[in-house]
Design an enzyme around this catalytic site. Structure first.
Site, PDB file in Angstrom:
ATOM      1  N   ARG A  58     -52.048  -8.134 -42.506  1.00 14.04           N
ATOM      2  CA  ARG A  58     -52.479  -9.291 -41.709  1.00 14.04           C
ATOM      3  C   ARG A  58     -52.160  -9.107 -40.221  1.00 14.04           C
ATOM      4  NH1 ARG A  58     -50.157 -15.031 -41.423  1.00 14.04           N
ATOM      5  NH2 ARG A  58     -51.961 -16.363 -40.952  1.00 14.04           N
ATOM      6  N   ASN A  90     -50.799 -17.936 -35.838  1.00 16.15           N
ATOM      7  CA  ASN A  90     -49.674 -16.989 -35.925  1.00 16.15           C
ATOM      8  C   ASN A  90     -48.312 -17.645 -36.051  1.00 16.15           C
ATOM      9  OD1 ASN A  90     -51.603 -14.994 -35.528  1.00 16.15           O
ATOM     10  ND2 ASN A  90     -51.172 -14.750 -33.341  1.00 16.15           N
ATOM     11  N   HIS A 189     -57.324 -10.972 -49.400  1.00 13.56           N
ATOM     12  CA  HIS A 189     -56.609 -12.105 -49.997  1.00 13.56           C
ATOM     13  C   HIS A 189     -56.347 -11.908 -51.488  1.00 13.56           C
ATOM     14  CE1 HIS A 189     -57.563 -15.216 -46.583  1.00 13.56           C
ATOM     15  NE2 HIS A 189     -56.791 -14.219 -46.189  1.00 13.56           N
TER      16      HIS A 189
END
Length: 314
Positions: A58, A90, A189
């Site tokens: 990520r 973030n 994912h």
């Protein structure tokens, strides 16, 4: 060209130019142990905590989507510098910075001042996927590190979990990535976890969610409170990089709104079906899409710098 926006065209131009400048053999002479050093550090980190593999993957994604793959995501805020770490997508969410620091220090020990933090992120993303049973791909190298960052671009350009299918298609198209590459990359994912705050609205307000799946989530994600409680993005095999994510979408077990959008009677349903029944196709497409994403607007040649410390400009 007729259907492509001017901005998308120039991003595509940058991607194509970048892929010509980057090279898989970039460090063969200047730092021959670079890749093996990164790989062993990633293996160690992921064996201690499987989730770290998703976190490192990520980091590369969030880096590349903000002014290109230039390690701007790693820069800390200072009194006179604002980084990207406090951006909405973030803040209290990105992790793995300590692992990157460890990798960087080990690489610096082997060959000081040679390997960029941006390349470390690209290689660590690949090695993380491999460590969790996913596909390998050849990482192109030669990126340099940014001396600037953009909080505003991090807030605007990183795809949100609330996006519709058309919003996802646009967000990726703006980076020169096709709809099919967006679906392939969404398969990341199959590993990792999400905070309750990012899927609560889907859980309590949407109908295209499996009832027993929703019920099982509500224990750890109440309608108020528990914002930081975690649930796996792939409920079936949360720590294995496989195609279960796409099988889950077929059963309306996508955790995020943006996940389920890929299989909601829209243009991407057929690709989800393809990946669900063909894991080898997904693995191949994912690797190809990662190379393409890693080619977004890198700094090369004399642009940028090779940071000594990934968290701050030299």
């Amino acid at each position: 060209m007729a259907s492509m926006s001017i901005s998308s065209f120039f991003v595509l131009l940058l991607v194509r130019t970048a892929s010509a400048q980057l090279s898989s053999t970039f460090y063969d002479k200047t730092c021959p142990k670079a890749l093996s050093t990164i790989q062993s550090a990633v293996k160690s980190a992921v064996s201690k905590e499987a989730r770290m593999g998703a976190s490192l993957l990520r980091l590369h994604f969030h880096d590349c989507f903000v002014n290109g793959c230039d390690a701007s995501v790693l820069l800390d805020d200072t009194a006179n510098f604002t980084g990207e770490k406090t951006a909405g997508p973030n803040n209290n969410s990105l992790r793995g910075f300590d692992v990157v620091d460890t990798i960087k220090s080990q690489v610096e020990n082997v060959c000081p001042g040679v390997v960029s933090c941006a390349d470390i992120l690209a290689v660590a993303a690949r090695d993380s996927v491999v460590a969790l049973g996913g596909p390998a791909w050849t990482v192109q190298l030669g990126r340099r590190d940014a001396t600037t960052a953009s909080l505003s671009t991090a807030n605007s350009d990183i795809p949100a979990p609330t996006l519709s299918l058309s919003g996802l298609i646009s967000a990726f198209s703006n980076k020169g990535l096709s709809t099919s590459e967006m679906v392939a990359l969404s398969g990341a994912h199959t590993i990792g976890q999400a905070r309750c705050t990012s899927f609560r609205t889907r859980l309590y307000n949407e109908n295209n969610i499996n009832a027993s799946f929703a019920a099982s989530l509500k224990n750890s994600c109440p309608s108020s409170g528990g914002d930081n409680n975690l649930s796996p993005l792939d409920v079936t095999t949360p720590n294995a990089f496989d195609n279960a994510y796409f099988k889950n979408l077929q059963l309306q077990k996508g955790l995020l709104h943006s996940d389920q959008q890929l299989f909601s009677n829209g243009s991407t349903d057929s690709q989800v079906n393809t990946y669900s029944s063909g894991p080898a196709t997904f693995r191949s497409d994912f690797g190809d899409a990662m190379v393409k994403m890693g080619n977004i607007s890198p700094l090369t040649g004399s642009s940028g710098q090779i940071r000594k410390n990934c968290r701050k400009v030299n």
